[in-house]
Design an enzyme around this catalytic site. Structure first.
Site, PDB file in Angstrom:
ATOM      1  N   HIS A 138      -0.982   0.557  16.202  1.00  0.00           N
ATOM      2  CA  HIS A 138       0.176   0.815  15.332  1.00  0.00           C
ATOM      3  C   HIS A 138       1.492   0.758  16.102  1.00  0.00           C
ATOM      4  O   HIS A 138       2.478   1.348  15.677  1.00  0.00           O
ATOM      5  CB  HIS A 138       0.081   2.208  14.688  1.00  0.00           C
TER       6      HIS A 138
ATOM      7  N   ASP B 166       1.120  -4.664  13.124  1.00  0.00           N
ATOM      8  CA  ASP B 166      -0.212  -4.824  13.722  1.00  0.00           C
ATOM      9  C   ASP B 166      -1.224  -5.316  12.679  1.00  0.00           C
ATOM     10  O   ASP B 166      -2.266  -5.857  13.031  1.00  0.00           O
ATOM     11  CB  ASP B 166      -0.700  -3.480  14.277  1.00  0.00           C
ATOM     12  N   PHE B 167      -0.960  -5.095  11.399  1.00  0.00           N
ATOM     13  CA  PHE B 167      -1.897  -5.528  10.347  1.00  0.00           C
ATOM     14  C   PHE B 167      -1.510  -6.905   9.774  1.00  0.00           C
ATOM     15  O   PHE B 167      -2.253  -7.448   8.962  1.00  0.00           O
ATOM     16  CB  PHE B 167      -1.935  -4.535   9.169  1.00  0.00           C
TER      17      PHE B 167
ATOM     18  N   GLU C 240       0.836  -1.201   0.000  1.00  0.00           N
ATOM     19  CA  GLU C 240       0.000   0.000   0.000  1.00  0.00           C
ATOM     20  C   GLU C 240       0.870   1.250   0.000  1.00  0.00           C
ATOM     21  O   GLU C 240       1.758   1.382   0.848  1.00  0.00           O
ATOM     22  CB  GLU C 240      -0.899  -0.011   1.247  1.00  0.00           C
TER      23      GLU C 240
ATOM     24  N   ALA D  57      -5.557  -4.122   1.098  1.00  0.00           N
ATOM     25  CA  ALA D  57      -6.023  -5.508   0.998  1.00  0.00           C
ATOM     26  C   ALA D  57      -4.884  -6.418   1.460  1.00  0.00           C
ATOM     27  O   ALA D  57      -4.217  -7.061   0.653  1.00  0.00           O
ATOM     28  CB  ALA D  57      -6.417  -5.808  -0.454  1.00  0.00           C
ATOM     29  N   GLU D  58      -4.684  -6.464   2.780  1.00  0.00           N
ATOM     30  CA  GLU D  58      -3.490  -7.168   3.298  1.00  0.00           C
ATOM     31  C   GLU D  58      -3.489  -8.661   2.970  1.00  0.00           C
ATOM     32  O   GLU D  58      -2.432  -9.238   2.712  1.00  0.00           O
ATOM     33  CB  GLU D  58      -3.367  -6.971   4.818  1.00  0.00           C
TER      34      GLU D  58
END
Ligand SMILES: Cc1ncc(C[n+]2csc(CCOP(=O)(O)OP(=O)(O)O)c2C)c(N)n1
Length: 696
Positions: A501, A457-458, A401, A431-432
């Site tokens: 985060h 964190d994602f 991203e 769109a991980e």
């Protein structure tokens, strides 16, 4: 059921002519469908007698979908498959086998895999739900519903990067279209015009949920309009219709016009799995679908066309039954896997040379002594590593991203899109799962993706793709693939970003076998480790620290890599060993300087890579100091430092003169307020205090 019962001879002839199908192709399809049915009925019997363990989701009833679709591709095209994957595996493998002997071998190896024998496609490690023949372009089935969709999308991306004209077929059930993987993948594929054909096998039910209750849409393919791609509905009981729709979609994909979503309406004859009593559907409904059985339908079409006689079709059935007997004999005779296979193929072999190890030792000495060495920031080291590897290997590309014009959240990839173009520095939607999964599929298909997940964190959003597919595919598929991908991300507290985060989640990633975890502290380490990660044939989770991007340090001019599994003793000492990594290296070094003034001589070990772990360096240090303090910015609860301590306990307990001490983050979500945020993670005082306690 709104399906046509029979096609007139004129209709069949029209379909055949339109698709330029030959008699031989249709007869091959007929045979493959019979072979799938025979295999599935046989496996059903084995399950019924209890002689077969594990889950096998049978494909009987749906044969026309796999066979019709795969008949429409080239032998070098790729497929990905699902938990109900025997049909796809058979049709694809049969296409890749040329002689009758090869075709028998293919059938044998499928059955042997389902029963978990060493002669199976995956040496008995994948089984029914993960059957794959990667060497021939079957990138595998998955036990995770929709898990293959991002992988297929990545495989299609690899075709674009490598400028081939191959196409990927991606099969999945109607249950999968509710999943985020479906939405994320189709969003990315349509945006990038990828050569992939998504095929929904709508067998009317997910496990028990009927399609009509799962969506307000009459057709699953109606979802295509959300992505601006064609959505096509076909009769999945009719080989000819499936073939026609897939052929058109494949042509479109090959011409670079992007993906198509095809829905084949079909029916599974058995329960979802063997234990399913099928309480959610009536026997009348089952009988009505069987009236239009795909095999009987194709037989009648062949008879109508006079392309086969009844006797020829009977003979075909007999040959299939003999073939199945041969497969059963093969699988009976195939040995169980030997126990030495347990640890085989978790990781692809390393390519580091002695010279790589030596050079790292020399350069570490040089950066300490050469005061004139150029300085780079941590972020510049990332850019330089990516640039060098992209220049050396056209298969290396970046995706994530805002990594293009924006340059990533911390500017680490700034300028690279300008230099290498949008095809090699790809800005993706948010769109991980698709980012992680596309990296997996692309890595399995001849490229070396470096994906970026903006914050660690994602990464749990992409965990299914990276951990369930990426980290396991090599092992599950019998060592026949490798997944050379890097996932760059960043962790750590320090910017008042609060709990979403600021975490240090490396322990999530060190938990999985099959993926390396790298956490550099200095620009020198970062550059060498990132270049090594890109060249490595294994998936690598590369976790940077957000507080280090602007920090500078010496980085040599020359081309070097740092082999994994080599810790760096950042400060030598004799009284107590600190084991740490990432930003905590610097706080530990500060604590060591403080303690030096008190007469306590601290050794600071920077692990650099958590997996592989350099246990030797840790143990040698403990043998010298007799004391160990583990410092981590991760939650104390099950942090990776706990694992280090468990290993020291196992291998060097006798050398310890005092209990090991952990200095870790508080077990609380990271708070926003600066004063609280810094109090959650170790600081110079808490580290120093732990060392004092250790030596007291
Ligand atoms: C992510 C995930 N959720 C749930 C399951 C359990 N499960 C396995 S198959 C299945 C039904 C899938 O339905 P569909 O996608 O339509 O495929 P079908 O089984 O009908 O071929 C479910 C719920 C799973 N394996 N993976």
């Amino acid at each position: 059921m709104e399906q046509k019962n029979r096609y007139s001879v004129e209709q069949i002839t029209a379909l055949i002519e339109e698709q330029e199908l030959t008699r031989e192709q249709v007869l091959t399809g007929m045979r493959q469908m019979m072979e799938i049915r025979a295999l599935e009925n046989h496996i059903g019997r084995l399950l019924g007698t209890g002689s077969l363990k594990g889950a096998s989701h049978l494909y009987a009833g749906q044969e026309a979908v796999a066979v019709g679709a795969i008949s429409a591709i080239r032998e070098d095209d790729l497929i990905t498959s699902t938990h109900r994957g025997h049909g796809h595996c058979h049709a694809h493998g049969d296409k890749a086998a040329h002689t009758p002997e090869e075709k028998q071998e293919h059938y044998n190896r499928m059955l042997a895999e389902v029963v978990g024998k060493s002669g199976g496609y995956c040496k008995g490690k994948g089984g029914s739900m993960h059957i794959a023949d990667v060497l021939h372009g079957n990138l595998g089935a998955t036990g995770i519903v929709s898990g293959n969709i991002p992988v297929a999308t990545g495989a299609a991306l690899a075709q674009k990067i490598n400028k081939t004209d191959k196409v990927v077929l991606c099969f999945f059930g109607d249950g999968a279209v509710a999943h985020g993987n479906f939405h994320e993948s189709l969003t990315c594929a349509s945006m990038m015009d990828l050569p992939v054909v998504y095929i929904i096998e709508n067998n009317q039910y997910a496990m028990s949920l009927p399609w009509k209750n799962a969506s307000r849409l009459p057709n699953a393919a109606d979802k295509a309009c959300a992505y601006g791609i064609p959505g096509v509905v076909v009769d999945g009981m009719n080989f000819l219709e499936v073939y026609g729709a897939v052929k058109t979609a494949v042509g479109r994909a090959r011409r670079g016009e992007g993906p198509t979503l095809i829905e084949a309406k079909t029916y599974r004859y058995t329960g979802h799995s063997h234990s399913d009593p099928r309480a959610y559907r009536t026997r009348e409904e089952e009988a009505a679908w069987k009236e239009r059985d795909a095999i009987e339908l194709l037989k009648s079409q062949l008879l109508d066309l006079k392309w086969a006689t009844g006797q020829e079709l009977d003979e075909m059935e007999t040959e299939v039954s003999n073939k199945l007997k041969g497969a059963q004999q093969f699988s009976d005779a195939s040995p169980e896997p030997t126990l030495d296979q347990l640890y085989a193929d978790v990781y692809a072999p390393e390519k580091w040379t002695e010279r790589d190890y030596q050079r790292d030792v020399e350069l570490r000495t040089k950066i300490k002594s050469d005061k004139n060495m150029r300085q780079l920031t941590y972020a510049q080291a990332i850019q330089e590593a990516c640039r060098e590897e992209m220049n050396q290997n056209p298969g290396v590309f970046l995706l994530g991203e805002d990594i293009g014009v924006y340059g990533g959240a911390y500017g680490a990839t700034r300028g690279l899109q300008e230099e290498f173009g949008e095809q090699r520095v790809i800005d993706t939607p948010i769109a991980e799962s698709a980012i992680g999964g596309m990296a997996v599929g692309a890595a399995m298909s001849g490229t070396r993706p470096v994906c970026e997940i903006m914050y660690v964190d994602f990464t749990p959003i992409a965990m299914d793709q990276i951990a369930n597919q990426g980290a396991k595919n090599r092992y599950m598929f019998g060592g026949k693939t490798s997944v050379p991908m890097v996932c760059r991300t960043n962790g750590g507290a320090g910017r008042s970003f609060a709990a979403h985060h600021s975490q240090s989640l490396e322990a999530l990633w060190t938990h999985f076998p099959g993926i390396y975890v790298v956490m550099p502290a200095t620009p020198y380490d970062l550059k060498g480790l990132l270049k090594a990660a890109i060249r490595d044939d294994n998936p690598v989770m590369f976790i940077e620290h957000k507080m280090l991007y602007k920090e500078s340090g010496p980085v040599p001019d020359e081309d070097y890599i740092i082999p994994f599994g080599v810790a760096d003793i950042k400060r030598e000492g004799k009284d107590v060993t600190i084991v740490t990594y990432s930003r905590m290296v610097f706080r530990s070094l500060e604590a060591a300087e403080l303690l030096a003034r008190e007469g306590i001589d601290v050794e600071v070990i920077d692990l650099r890579t958590l997996n592989p772990l350099d246990l030797d360096t840790i143990i040698n240090s403990v043998k010298k100091t007799g004391r160990l303090v583990g410092v981590t910015e991760a939650y104390e609860n099950t942090s990776f430092i706990n694992e280090v301590m468990a290993q020291v306990n196992d291998h060097a307990f006798d050398w310890l003169d005092a209990p090991m001490i952990r200095v870790a983050a508080a077990n609380v979500p990271v708070p926003r307020a600066e004063v609280l945020e810094d109090a959650t993670i170790p600081n110079v005082n808490s580290i120093a205090e732990a060392c004092r306690k250790a030596v007291s």
